[in-house]
Design an enzyme around this catalytic site. Structure first.
Site, short mmCIF file in Angstrom:
data_model
loop_
_atom_site.label_atom_id
_atom_site.label_comp_id
_atom_site.label_asym_id
_atom_site.label_seq_id
_atom_site.Cartn_x
_atom_site.Cartn_y
_atom_site.Cartn_z
N GLN A 73 1.22 -0.79 0.44
CA GLN A 73 -0.08 -0.52 -0.22
C GLN A 73 0.62 1.54 -0.03
O GLN A 73 0.56 2.22 0.86
CB GLN A 73 -1.01 0.22 1.17
CG GLN A 73 -2.67 -0.91 1.14
CD GLN A 73 -3.25 -0.99 -0.38
OE1 GLN A 73 -3.20 0.21 -0.42
NE2 GLN A 73 -3.52 -2.05 -1.20
N SER A 74 1.95 1.57 -0.70
CA SER A 74 2.45 2.31 -0.57
C SER A 74 2.53 3.79 -1.18
O SER A 74 1.94 3.31 -2.64
CB SER A 74 4.27 2.17 -1.09
OG SER A 74 5.09 3.16 -1.65
#
Ligand SMILES: *Cc1c(COP(=O)(O)O)cnc(C)c1O
Length: 332
Positions: A73-74
């Site tokens: 989920q960067s």
């Protein structure tokens, strides 16, 4: 001094807004927010400012492909993919973890932006990243490596300039009654903080810069930021050496570790939403706001002080499957 290359992409200056409901509700210092969730570039966030400098450096080097790494989920990976597309470059993302059955949140946006995704186990990510880099080079794709979080001396320049921008807002007298006594924000790979620390020195910011660590012990992050700030100064042709002790980091709010959404983060997310109509994120700003709220309740700040919460973005992660489910359960 200031001959660093920059590709203008961000919507600047980002607004500074008062948070009157939180100020009253917490019976605390005067609270304001700097809206770096509104920087633009595929839903915005703090990586936009860094990428203005990183992309310019990549283009000057003749790059055709951006390559970087991060968590599933960067936000950094999502925004790097978008920056690559704007410049007509390809993008390779090395993501740590397991490929989920269905993409959601930032990962969905990575895919929408057409990034090529390589999956890696957390402990082999560095290795997989360098393999992917070499493979791209051998294929003649002219890769340019951007480190985790865009945090190197080049990326940090974005936040040096952000302090200049803030000081202009302070001096205009229209958005803030006086300079903030404190800036409070989420820190992890350290590039944001390094830029703020250097910018504070260059542009005479009079307040304190207090990072809430998201995932590192205090001394580790202090050392990282001091080293990065020194390198960022060198890149501007200055010899300035920052020491760890000059870097303020609070690591009391690490909770269950990186990316683990706990009760303090959930409380902060719903308080900001319901009180101010502001959307935080589960990984970074939710944790930083939880730290800020706790420090206010402990009486850490004087009531006549002015505290600026620097919102670094991240709200697309609210729609990642695991966080969405956990928040929805809490809020029914
Ligand atoms: C990357 C990120 C941070 C941390 O910034 P660093 O420069 O890596 O310390 C904070 N907030 C959000 C939303 C981020 O995506």
């Amino acid at each position: 001094m200031d001959n660093l290359r920059r590709v203008k992409m961000a919507h600047l200056p980002t607004p500074v807004e008062p948070m009157p409901c939180l100020t009253r509700g917490l019976n605390g210092p005067r609270l304001f927010v700097k809206r770096d969730d509104q920087t633009g570039l595929a839903l915005g966030g703090n990586k936009t400012r860094k990428l203005e400098f990183l992309l310019a450096d990549a283009l000057a080097a003749g790059a055709e492909t951006l390559i970087t790494a991060g968590a599933v989920q960067s936000n950094h990976c999502r925004q790097t993919a978008a920056a690559a597309r704007r410049a007509g470059l390809a993008c390779i993302l090395v993501l740590s973890g397991e490929k989920p059955n269905q993409a959601s949140g930032n990962l969905l946006l990575d895919q929408l932006l057409g990034a090529e995704i390589v999956w890696a186990a957390r402990d082999t990510r560095d290795h997989v990243l360098s393999e992917a880099y070499v493979a791209a080079e051998e294929a003649g794709r002219r890769p340019y490596l951007i480190p985790y979080g865009g945090s190197n001396a080049v990326g940090a320049q974005g936040y040096v300039h952000a302090v200049e921008e803030l000081m202009q807002q302070v001096n205009s007298g229209s958005v803030l009654p006086e300079p903030p006594d404190w800036i409070v924000f989420a820190s992890s790979s350290g590039g944001t903080q390094a830029g703020l620390v250097l910018g504070a020195k260059l542009f005479n910011f009079p307040g304190k810069i207090l990072a809430i660590s998201v995932d590192e012990e205090q001394s580790v992050l202090q050392q990282r930021v001091a080293a990065l700030a020194s390198l960022a100064a060198n890149l501007r042709g200055m010899t300035l050496a920052f020491e760890s002790e000059q870097v303020l980091v609070n690591s009391d709010y690490l909770g269950g570790g990186y990316g683990i959404l706990g009760e303090p983060e959930k409380e902060a997310i719903s308080l900001f939403a319901r009180c101010e109509g502001l959307l935080l994120d589960p990984v970074y700003t939710g944790r930083a706001a939880a730290g800020l709220i706790d420090l206010i309740r402990q009486g850490y700040f004087r009531r006549d002080e002015l505290v600026l919460f620097w919102h670094t973005g991240g709200s697309p992660a609210l729609f990642a499957q695991q966080y969405q489910t956990s928040l929805a359960d809490q809020l029914v």
